[in-house]
Write an enzyme that holds these catalytic residues in place. Structure first.
Site, PDB file in Angstrom:
ATOM      1  N   ARG A  55      36.265 -14.123 -25.022  1.00  0.00           N
ATOM      2  CA  ARG A  55      36.432 -13.560 -26.365  1.00  0.00           C
ATOM      3  C   ARG A  55      37.517 -12.498 -26.451  1.00  0.00           C
ATOM      4  O   ARG A  55      38.386 -12.538 -27.319  1.00  0.00           O
ATOM      5  CB  ARG A  55      35.119 -12.917 -26.825  1.00  0.00           C
ATOM      6  CG  ARG A  55      34.129 -13.878 -27.387  1.00  0.00           C
ATOM      7  CD  ARG A  55      32.724 -13.333 -27.204  1.00  0.00           C
ATOM      8  NE  ARG A  55      32.361 -13.539 -25.817  1.00  0.00           N
ATOM      9  CZ  ARG A  55      31.727 -14.614 -25.385  1.00  0.00           C
ATOM     10  NH1 ARG A  55      31.324 -15.513 -26.225  1.00  0.00           N
ATOM     11  NH2 ARG A  55      31.479 -14.785 -24.104  1.00  0.00           N
ATOM     12  N   THR A  56      37.461 -11.528 -25.545  1.00  0.00           N
ATOM     13  CA  THR A  56      38.368 -10.382 -25.671  1.00  0.00           C
ATOM     14  C   THR A  56      39.825 -10.817 -25.511  1.00  0.00           C
ATOM     15  O   THR A  56      40.688 -10.430 -26.295  1.00  0.00           O
ATOM     16  CB  THR A  56      37.993  -9.296 -24.639  1.00  0.00           C
ATOM     17  OG1 THR A  56      36.600  -9.000 -24.800  1.00  0.00           O
ATOM     18  CG2 THR A  56      38.792  -8.042 -24.842  1.00  0.00           C
ATOM     19  N   LYS A  83      43.772  -1.995  -4.623  1.00  0.00           N
ATOM     20  CA  LYS A  83      43.884  -2.124  -6.077  1.00  0.00           C
ATOM     21  C   LYS A  83      44.914  -1.183  -6.670  1.00  0.00           C
ATOM     22  O   LYS A  83      45.714  -1.568  -7.496  1.00  0.00           O
ATOM     23  CB  LYS A  83      42.535  -1.885  -6.726  1.00  0.00           C
ATOM     24  CG  LYS A  83      41.704  -3.126  -6.690  1.00  0.00           C
ATOM     25  CD  LYS A  83      40.503  -3.012  -7.576  1.00  0.00           C
ATOM     26  CE  LYS A  83      39.781  -4.346  -7.590  1.00  0.00           C
ATOM     27  NZ  LYS A  83      38.351  -4.223  -7.497  1.00  0.00           N
ATOM     28  N   ARG A 105      42.365  -5.352 -18.823  1.00  0.00           N
ATOM     29  CA  ARG A 105      40.975  -5.452 -18.352  1.00  0.00           C
ATOM     30  C   ARG A 105      41.011  -5.452 -16.833  1.00  0.00           C
ATOM     31  O   ARG A 105      41.783  -6.192 -16.220  1.00  0.00           O
ATOM     32  CB  ARG A 105      40.312  -6.725 -18.861  1.00  0.00           C
ATOM     33  CG  ARG A 105      38.968  -6.953 -18.177  1.00  0.00           C
ATOM     34  CD  ARG A 105      38.137  -8.006 -18.832  1.00  0.00           C
ATOM     35  NE  ARG A 105      37.616  -7.546 -20.114  1.00  0.00           N
ATOM     36  CZ  ARG A 105      36.626  -8.154 -20.752  1.00  0.00           C
ATOM     37  NH1 ARG A 105      36.060  -9.230 -20.246  1.00  0.00           N
ATOM     38  NH2 ARG A 105      36.197  -7.698 -21.917  1.00  0.00           N
ATOM     39  N   HIS A 133      34.748   0.025 -23.088  1.00  0.00           N
ATOM     40  CA  HIS A 133      35.299  -1.142 -23.778  1.00  0.00           C
ATOM     41  C   HIS A 133      35.423  -0.760 -25.267  1.00  0.00           C
ATOM     42  O   HIS A 133      34.663  -1.232 -26.100  1.00  0.00           O
ATOM     43  CB  HIS A 133      34.328  -2.309 -23.580  1.00  0.00           C
ATOM     44  CG  HIS A 133      34.854  -3.656 -23.954  1.00  0.00           C
ATOM     45  ND1 HIS A 133      36.075  -3.852 -24.561  1.00  0.00           N
ATOM     46  CD2 HIS A 133      34.304  -4.888 -23.815  1.00  0.00           C
ATOM     47  CE1 HIS A 133      36.252  -5.152 -24.769  1.00  0.00           C
ATOM     48  NE2 HIS A 133      35.193  -5.798 -24.331  1.00  0.00           N
TER      49      HIS A 133
HETATM   50  C1  NCD Z   1      31.438  -7.755 -22.403  1.00  0.00           C
HETATM   51  C2  NCD Z   1      32.387  -7.243 -21.340  1.00  0.00           C
HETATM   52  O1  NCD Z   1      33.151  -7.974 -20.753  1.00  0.00           O
HETATM   53  O2  NCD Z   1      32.311  -6.041 -21.141  1.00  0.00           O
HETATM   54  N1  NCD Z   1      31.857  -8.855 -23.106  1.00  0.00           N
HETATM   55  C3  NCD Z   1      32.848  -8.796 -24.045  1.00  0.00           C
HETATM   56  O3  NCD Z   1      33.889  -8.204 -23.861  1.00  0.00           O
HETATM   57  N2  NCD Z   1      32.627  -9.423 -25.212  1.00  0.00           N
HETATM   58  C4  NCD Z   1      30.037  -7.760 -21.974  1.00  0.00           C
HETATM   59  C5  NCD Z   1      29.616  -8.592 -20.805  1.00  0.00           C
HETATM   60  O4  NCD Z   1      30.406  -9.020 -19.973  1.00  0.00           O
HETATM   61  O5  NCD Z   1      28.407  -8.812 -20.720  1.00  0.00           O
END
Ligand code: NCD
Length: 305
Positions: A55-56, A83, A105, A133
């Site tokens: 999604r993100t 890292k 991310r 987030h």
């Molecule tokens: C979340 C994340 O990656 O922090 N999902 C998201 O971005 N929609 C939550 C998760 O991974 O459970």
């Protein structure tokens, strides 16, 4: 607005409301047959994803493209180099290419903060380890406001794996700034040390909280971040902390059910709850595009930044 979006806690009430209101305007674009604005033409947005995402990543890509930015998607699972070093080398490459914004991310908490020291463009934290987030919290607040008409005074319960959840931390910080009353609900083993200093109440009893909330936000049990056993069994977890139909029936009539995705259907949320009319899960995804457009617009193109 700050130059970067690293933490939901960095946003003032005015900043957060500016993003929500801008997203409201931009959401209208998504209802048009041609979903594009020229605002960020000639600007480069890099999506730098060291950790999995559906999604993100898609949402940031769509958001940047709807604003006519050039988008570069860089996905990697990292390397054997430490890292810090590999991140720095990547940062220097992006800097050399003239990235105007880097959406990052990373599995290490704090990685976006480090990047901000190496890159002159705007850094947007799209999830760093178990830390934060912020755009998820913004899209959640946007969704609550759209569904319930306000944020001030809303009673929000955030339920589940609080320990590993960057979504929980960012939501608690942002919702507190926006005047909501937040409780976090989890088994003691999934509650972070120091939660007592968060601006929220803490509960271990989901059944006691449900009748008193306007929003219940269920979180995924993040098995990939668990080295040991945090609860006896999936069944036991669901029995105590899962949202099933009988539990949902104890919510006030107007209450909504949220989940950031990805879901473990049948574990923290029953399929019939996820697919019910109270659920905003699909709306959250759609709203994510408008909110990320607003963030990119305000960081890169807005005159009020
Ligand atoms: C979340 C994340 O990656 O922090 N999902 C998201 O971005 N929609 C939550 C998760 O991974 O459970």
């Amino acid at each position: 607005m700050n130059r970067h979006l690293l933490s939901a806690g960095d946003l003032s009430r005015d900043d957060a409301l500016l993003i929500v209101h801008t997203a409201e305007e931009l959401a209208r674009i998504s209802d048009r047959p041609i979903k594009k604005l020229p605002t960020l033409r000639g600007r480069t947005v890099v999506n730098l994803f060291f950790e999995d995402s559906t999604r993100t990543r898609l949402s940031f890509e769509v958001a940047a493209k709807r604003l006519s930015a050039d988008v570069i998607n860089f996905s990697t699972k990292g390397s054997s180099v430490s890292k810090g070093e590999s991140l720095k080398d990547t940062a220097l490459t992006l800097e050399a290419m003239g990235a105007d914004a880097v959406v990052v991310r990373h599995s290490a908490s704090g990685a976006p903060h480090r990047l901000a020291g190496w890159i002159s463009g705007a850094i947007v934290n799209a999830g760093d380890g178990t830390h934060e987030h912020p755009t998820q919290a913004l899209l959640d607040a946007f969704t609550m406001r759209r569904r319930l008409g306000r944020l001030e005074g809303l009673r929000v319960a955030i339920v589940g794996d609080i320990l590993h959840s960057r979504v929980a931390r960012s939501n608690v910080l942002l919702l507190d700034t926006l005047g909501a009353e937040v409780s976090v609900v989890a088994p003691p083993t999934l509650m972070p040390v120091g939660v007592g200093s968060w601006p929220c109440t803490v509960s271990f009893d989901l059944d006691a909280v449900l009748p008193k909330c306007d929003v219940v936000m269920m979180l995924r049990v993040q098995r990939e971040r668990m080295a040991g056993a945090y609860f006896p069994s999936a069944r036991e977890y669901s029995r105590r902390y899962g949202l099933d139909a009988p539990r949902m029936a104890t919510l006030p009539d107007t209450a909504i059910v949220m989940h950031p995705g990805p879901m473990n259907r049948g574990m923290e949320i029953a399929a019939e709850v996820a697919d019910s009319v109270r659920s905003t899960i699909v709306e959250q995804v759609a709203n994510g595009v408008a909110v990320r457009m607003a963030v990119l617009y305000l960081l890169l193109g807005g005159d009020s930044s």
